[in-house]
Design a protein around this motif. Structure first.
Motif, PDB file in Angstrom:
ATOM      1  N   TRP A  18       0.535  -0.923  -0.155  1.00 58.01           N
ATOM      2  CA  TRP A  18       0.200   0.023  -0.569  1.00 58.01           C
ATOM      3  C   TRP A  18       0.786   1.223  -0.210  1.00 58.01           C
ATOM      4  O   TRP A  18       0.226   2.048  -0.820  1.00 58.01           O
ATOM      5  CB  TRP A  18      -0.417  -0.159   1.496  1.00 58.01           C
ATOM      6  N   LYS A  21       2.137   2.169  -3.388  1.00 55.84           N
ATOM      7  CA  LYS A  21       0.919   2.418  -4.557  1.00 55.84           C
ATOM      8  C   LYS A  21       0.603   3.624  -4.274  1.00 55.84           C
ATOM      9  O   LYS A  21       0.493   4.154  -5.182  1.00 55.84           O
ATOM     10  CB  LYS A  21      -0.381   1.602  -3.831  1.00 55.84           C
ATOM     11  N   CYS A  25       0.916   6.824  -6.403  1.00 56.87           N
ATOM     12  CA  CYS A  25      -0.425   7.419  -6.723  1.00 56.87           C
ATOM     13  C   CYS A  25       0.017   9.238  -6.880  1.00 56.87           C
ATOM     14  O   CYS A  25      -0.401  10.285  -7.518  1.00 56.87           O
ATOM     15  CB  CYS A  25      -1.362   7.792  -5.798  1.00 56.87           C
TER      16      CYS A  25
END
Ligand SMILES: [Zn+2]
Length: 289
Positions: A18, A21, A25
């Motif tokens: 995460w 990610k 992002c």
């Protein structure tokens, strides 16, 4: 699924995933806000600035927004910074700290040298480097410098003649009950701003002829437009960096009448020009560096 049921190893792996990610992002978000800025798309939203656009639409605080805008600026000026961010050699905060600095530097070599210097550095080390390069110590800002209602809090230290002048004004105006002491500085700012505005726009000068068929917008028309606009951008209501703009370009309309002249801030003016001419053409003027 409840995280409580995950094995220790899976929990560690997922946390790592995460984070990857989130970093991806963030990089994509920076690239996208740069393109939104290039097109001045926030003007269509009538927010007037990229800062207000992000604050309004993306649930970010003032400091989160500033950090992203400054980091995006570094990516724009130093393209290799994106790779350094992806490789975890720099952080978003590092890039934000040098955002204003790299925007002022012309040489690509120097910009890349700065990027090399901030790799692996903390925020404090990066700030010290910026101070060393610019020779200026960055003012420690109060956390709530700009409030969401548009008011600004400033801390002033007046010295020498300015301090004497302040005392004089206070005696003349404030002590006689004309202004409260806290209104004095605001009133002085209003007076100076008004006088500069008049100088810029030529209002009050002797040449106030009404010229409606000239590319030059006459002082009388400017004054009438300001009365209509309340001296704000007629698209987003910003009070800053205002310009007079021909709604239908003068080259086509040959008209500088009040119906064809409006007041726009520099961003809305740029957005209007992008729509009227083309992004490519306007990039030569508004997105240099
Ligand atoms: Zn505007």
């Amino acid at each position: 699924m409840s995280l409580r049921n995950l094995s220790d190893q899976r929990l560690i792996e997922d946390t790592k995933m995460w984070n990857e990610k989130e970093e991806l992002c963030t990089r994509q978000f920076l690239r996208h806000i740069n393109e939104v800025n290039r097109r001045r798309l926030f003007c269509d939203d009538k927010t007037g600035s990229l800062f207000k656009y992000i604050r309004k639409n993306f649930n970010k605080s003032d400091s989160e927004t500033s950090r992203r805008i400054l980091a995006a600026k570094t990516l724009r000026h130093v393209p290799s910074a994106d790779k350094a961010l992806a490789n975890k050699q720099v952080t978003l905060t590092n890039l934000a700290e040098v955002g204003s600095l790299v925007g002022d530097i012309k040489s690509n070599k120097k910009k890349n040298e700065i990027l090399e210097k901030i790799k692996g550095k903390t925020q404090t080390q990066t700030r010290e480097l910026v101070e060393e390069i610019t020779g200026k110590k960055r003012a420690t800002r109060s956390k709530s410098l700009c409030h969401s209602d548009g008011s600004i809090r400033i801390h002033l230290t007046l010295k020498g003649q300015t301090a004497n002048d302040y005392q004089f004004l206070k005696e003349q105006l404030s002590n006689k009950g004309i202004y409260k002491p806290e209104e004095l500085i605001g009133h002085t700012i209003n007076l100076v701003a008004e006088s500069i505005r008049k100088k810029i726009m030529g209002i009050g000068s002797r040449k106030t002829k009404v010229m409606t068929n000239s590319r030059t917008i006459s002082a009388a028309i400017k004054k009438a437009v300001i009365t209509r606009s309340g001296n704000k951008c007629e698209n987003c209501r910003s009070k800053y960096n205002l310009h007079f703009d021909h709604i239908i370009p003068y080259s086509i309309s040959k008209s500088s009448t009040i119906g064809n002249v409006r007041q726009l801030c520099s961003n809305c003016n740029a957005r209007a020009a992008i729509m009227a001419l083309s992004q490519e053409k306007m990039d030569l003027y508004i997105n240099q560096g």
